[in-house]
Motif scaffolding. Structure first.
Motif, PDB file in Angstrom:
ATOM      1  N   LEU A 141     -29.401  36.210 -66.906  1.00  0.00           N
ATOM      2  CA  LEU A 141     -28.582  37.406 -67.094  1.00  0.00           C
ATOM      3  C   LEU A 141     -27.566  37.173 -68.207  1.00  0.00           C
ATOM      4  CD1 LEU A 141     -27.649  40.231 -66.306  1.00  0.00           C
ATOM      5  CD2 LEU A 141     -26.240  39.198 -64.511  1.00  0.00           C
ATOM      6  N   LEU A 142     -26.981  35.977 -68.248  1.00  0.00           N
ATOM      7  CA  LEU A 142     -26.035  35.650 -69.313  1.00  0.00           C
ATOM      8  C   LEU A 142     -26.728  35.697 -70.669  1.00  0.00           C
ATOM      9  CD1 LEU A 142     -23.313  34.671 -70.383  1.00  0.00           C
ATOM     10  CD2 LEU A 142     -24.038  32.325 -69.850  1.00  0.00           C
ATOM     11  N   ASN A 143     -27.924  35.131 -70.751  1.00  0.00           N
ATOM     12  CA  ASN A 143     -28.686  35.169 -72.000  1.00  0.00           C
ATOM     13  C   ASN A 143     -28.890  36.614 -72.441  1.00  0.00           C
ATOM     14  OD1 ASN A 143     -30.425  34.703 -74.156  1.00  0.00           O
ATOM     15  ND2 ASN A 143     -31.805  33.397 -73.023  1.00  0.00           N
ATOM     16  N   TRP A 144     -29.283  37.468 -71.509  1.00  0.00           N
ATOM     17  CA  TRP A 144     -29.506  38.887 -71.826  1.00  0.00           C
ATOM     18  C   TRP A 144     -28.218  39.526 -72.337  1.00  0.00           C
ATOM     19  CZ3 TRP A 144     -27.594  43.630 -70.661  1.00  0.00           C
ATOM     20  CH2 TRP A 144     -28.384  44.735 -71.009  1.00  0.00           C
ATOM     21  N   GLN A 145     -27.103  39.243 -71.675  1.00  0.00           N
ATOM     22  CA  GLN A 145     -25.829  39.841 -72.067  1.00  0.00           C
ATOM     23  C   GLN A 145     -25.394  39.389 -73.458  1.00  0.00           C
ATOM     24  OE1 GLN A 145     -23.557  38.501 -68.668  1.00  0.00           O
ATOM     25  NE2 GLN A 145     -23.656  40.507 -67.674  1.00  0.00           N
ATOM     26  N   LEU A 146     -25.575  38.111 -73.760  1.00  0.00           N
ATOM     27  CA  LEU A 146     -25.156  37.594 -75.061  1.00  0.00           C
ATOM     28  C   LEU A 146     -25.954  38.223 -76.197  1.00  0.00           C
ATOM     29  CD1 LEU A 146     -24.676  33.786 -74.285  1.00  0.00           C
ATOM     30  CD2 LEU A 146     -22.919  35.547 -74.494  1.00  0.00           C
ATOM     31  N   VAL A 147     -27.211  38.527 -75.933  1.00  0.00           N
ATOM     32  CA  VAL A 147     -28.074  39.103 -76.967  1.00  0.00           C
ATOM     33  C   VAL A 147     -27.869  40.605 -77.107  1.00  0.00           C
ATOM     34  CG1 VAL A 147     -30.488  39.574 -77.569  1.00  0.00           C
ATOM     35  CG2 VAL A 147     -29.831  37.306 -76.766  1.00  0.00           C
ATOM     36  N   ASN A 148     -27.642  41.280 -75.992  1.00  0.00           N
ATOM     37  CA  ASN A 148     -27.658  42.747 -76.003  1.00  0.00           C
ATOM     38  C   ASN A 148     -26.293  43.412 -75.873  1.00  0.00           C
ATOM     39  OD1 ASN A 148     -30.638  43.427 -76.044  1.00  0.00           O
ATOM     40  ND2 ASN A 148     -30.582  42.037 -74.295  1.00  0.00           N
ATOM     41  N   SER A 149     -25.252  42.638 -75.604  1.00  0.00           N
ATOM     42  CA  SER A 149     -23.910  43.222 -75.456  1.00  0.00           C
ATOM     43  C   SER A 149     -22.923  42.489 -76.364  1.00  0.00           C
ATOM     44  CB  SER A 149     -23.446  43.141 -73.993  1.00  0.00           C
ATOM     45  OG  SER A 149     -24.322  43.841 -73.141  1.00  0.00           O
ATOM     46  N   PRO A 150     -22.880  42.858 -77.651  1.00  0.00           N
ATOM     47  CA  PRO A 150     -21.986  42.177 -78.594  1.00  0.00           C
ATOM     48  C   PRO A 150     -20.524  42.252 -78.143  1.00  0.00           C
ATOM     49  CG  PRO A 150     -23.514  43.628 -79.739  1.00  0.00           C
ATOM     50  CD  PRO A 150     -23.644  43.942 -78.283  1.00  0.00           C
ATOM     51  N   LYS A 151     -19.832  41.113 -78.261  1.00  0.00           N
ATOM     52  CA  LYS A 151     -18.438  41.061 -77.829  1.00  0.00           C
ATOM     53  C   LYS A 151     -17.747  39.896 -78.519  1.00  0.00           C
ATOM     54  CE  LYS A 151     -15.702  40.605 -73.567  1.00  0.00           C
ATOM     55  NZ  LYS A 151     -15.777  40.399 -72.096  1.00  0.00           N
ATOM     56  N   ARG A 152     -16.564  40.135 -79.042  1.00  0.00           N
ATOM     57  CA  ARG A 152     -15.775  39.072 -79.667  1.00  0.00           C
ATOM     58  C   ARG A 152     -15.108  38.208 -78.598  1.00  0.00           C
ATOM     59  NH1 ARG A 152     -13.881  39.436 -85.095  1.00  0.00           N
ATOM     60  NH2 ARG A 152     -12.173  38.106 -84.384  1.00  0.00           N
ATOM     61  N   ASP A 153     -14.748  36.992 -79.021  1.00  0.00           N
ATOM     62  CA  ASP A 153     -13.900  36.109 -78.210  1.00  0.00           C
ATOM     63  C   ASP A 153     -14.503  35.781 -76.837  1.00  0.00           C
ATOM     64  OD1 ASP A 153     -11.680  36.064 -80.147  1.00  0.00           O
ATOM     65  OD2 ASP A 153     -11.429  38.162 -79.566  1.00  0.00           O
ATOM     66  N   ARG A 154     -15.804  35.679 -76.756  1.00  0.00           N
ATOM     67  CA  ARG A 154     -16.411  35.313 -75.472  1.00  0.00           C
ATOM     68  C   ARG A 154     -15.976  33.912 -75.059  1.00  0.00           C
ATOM     69  NH1 ARG A 154     -20.217  38.278 -72.910  1.00  0.00           N
ATOM     70  NH2 ARG A 154     -21.261  39.963 -74.040  1.00  0.00           N
ATOM     71  N   GLN A 155     -15.714  33.741 -73.775  1.00  0.00           N
ATOM     72  CA  GLN A 155     -15.289  32.455 -73.245  1.00  0.00           C
ATOM     73  C   GLN A 155     -16.498  31.751 -72.620  1.00  0.00           C
ATOM     74  OE1 GLN A 155     -12.104  31.261 -73.822  1.00  0.00           O
ATOM     75  NE2 GLN A 155     -12.113  33.126 -75.074  1.00  0.00           N
ATOM     76  N   LEU A 156     -17.084  30.827 -73.389  1.00  0.00           N
ATOM     77  CA  LEU A 156     -18.319  30.150 -72.981  1.00  0.00           C
ATOM     78  C   LEU A 156     -18.133  28.636 -72.961  1.00  0.00           C
ATOM     79  CD1 LEU A 156     -20.640  32.336 -75.246  1.00  0.00           C
ATOM     80  CD2 LEU A 156     -20.354  32.583 -72.777  1.00  0.00           C
ATOM     81  N   ARG A 157     -16.906  28.211 -72.859  1.00  0.00           N
ATOM     82  CA  ARG A 157     -16.580  26.791 -72.893  1.00  0.00           C
ATOM     83  C   ARG A 157     -17.326  26.019 -71.805  1.00  0.00           C
ATOM     84  NH1 ARG A 157     -12.463  23.121 -74.236  1.00  0.00           N
ATOM     85  NH2 ARG A 157     -12.071  21.564 -72.626  1.00  0.00           N
ATOM     86  N   GLY A 158     -17.994  24.943 -72.221  1.00  0.00           N
ATOM     87  CA  GLY A 158     -18.623  24.028 -71.278  1.00  0.00           C
ATOM     88  C   GLY A 158     -19.904  24.523 -70.633  1.00  0.00           C
ATOM     89  N   LEU A 159     -20.386  25.700 -71.014  1.00  0.00           N
ATOM     90  CA  LEU A 159     -21.594  26.231 -70.380  1.00  0.00           C
ATOM     91  C   LEU A 159     -22.856  25.594 -70.956  1.00  0.00           C
ATOM     92  CD1 LEU A 159     -20.865  30.063 -70.038  1.00  0.00           C
ATOM     93  CD2 LEU A 159     -20.519  28.234 -68.370  1.00  0.00           C
TER      94      LEU A 159
END
Length: 232
Positions: A131-149
């Motif tokens: 679901l995260l992969n889908w969101q990153l590709v299809n829902s553009p957003k600045r300043d995403r917090q993805l630290r350590g994932l």
């Protein structure tokens, strides 16, 4: 009759046919062409469909549980109510596919292309990382917090990750081609083997990042603003 012929491996093209509700359980159908074929409620449990061509196929209600769809082409296919539990969709192309109410629990979506695919967050069943992969590709957003994932193996081609915090994240062998990573924080990230061709890295922080075997080209914009290939 056609199902028997398919199972024997005598047919490689069944495009535009109606194979709805046919039992093809455990059949070997590698590289078979199913362009716009109707496969509604068909049983393909455990079937091998490696590199199969299922573009615009109607797979509503199909049972693809534990099927091997590695490298399959499923662009614009309809998979409403499809059972894809524990299916292997490694490097499959699901761009534009309808996944509303599909069940992808336990499926392997490493390297799969999910761009422009349609899901319903309340009804599509998929693992959290998918679901995260889908969101990153299809829902553009600045300043995403993805630290350590752990995003290793994700297909994020052409995603917008401007100013994303990816510090200490794992992006091993991820497809980052064409990704907008301007001003992103990649400090300490593991990018081993990542594809950065045509990526935009202007202003990205890469201190301490692991960049062995990464791939850049003349279309990559390096962190210093120069065109690639980059010398990290």
């Amino acid at each position: 009759m056609i199902s028997w012929v398919l199972k024997q491996g005598y047919l490689q093209n069944v495009s535009y046919q109606d194979l709805s509700e046919v039992n093809l359980q455990n059949a070997t159908l590698d590289e078979v062409k199913f362009t716009e074929t109707k496969l509604m409620n068909t049983n393909l449990e455990g079937a091998s469909l490696v590199n199969a061509y299922l573009v615009k196929a109607n797979l509503n209600g199909v049972n693809l549980s534990q099927a091997n769809l590695k490298g399959a082409k499923l662009q614009d296919a309809s998979l409403d109510w499809a059972n894809l539990t524990e299916a292997n969709l490694h490097s499959a192309d699901l761009s534009g596919a309808n996944l509303v109410r599909a069940n992808l629990t336990g499926a392997n979506l490493t390297g799969a292309n999910l761009r422009d695919s349609k899901i319903d967050v309340n009804n599509t069943k998929m693992d959290r990382e998918d679901l995260l992969n889908w969101q990153l590709v299809n829902s553009p957003k600045r300043d995403r917090q993805l630290r350590g994932l752990n995003l290793s193996g994700f297909n994020l081609a052409f995603a917008s990750l401007i100013a994303a915090n990816l510090s200490n994240s794992k992006l091993k062998w991820a497809n980052l081609s064409g990704v907008d990573l301007r001003d992103a924080d990649l400090t300490g990230a593991d990018l081993t083997g990542a594809d950065l061709t045509a990526a935009k890295l202007t202003g990205a922080k890469i201190q301490g990042a692991i960049l062995s075997q990464t791939k850049t080209n003349h279309l990559t914009v390096c962190p210093n603003g120069q065109t690639g290939p980059c010398n990290f």
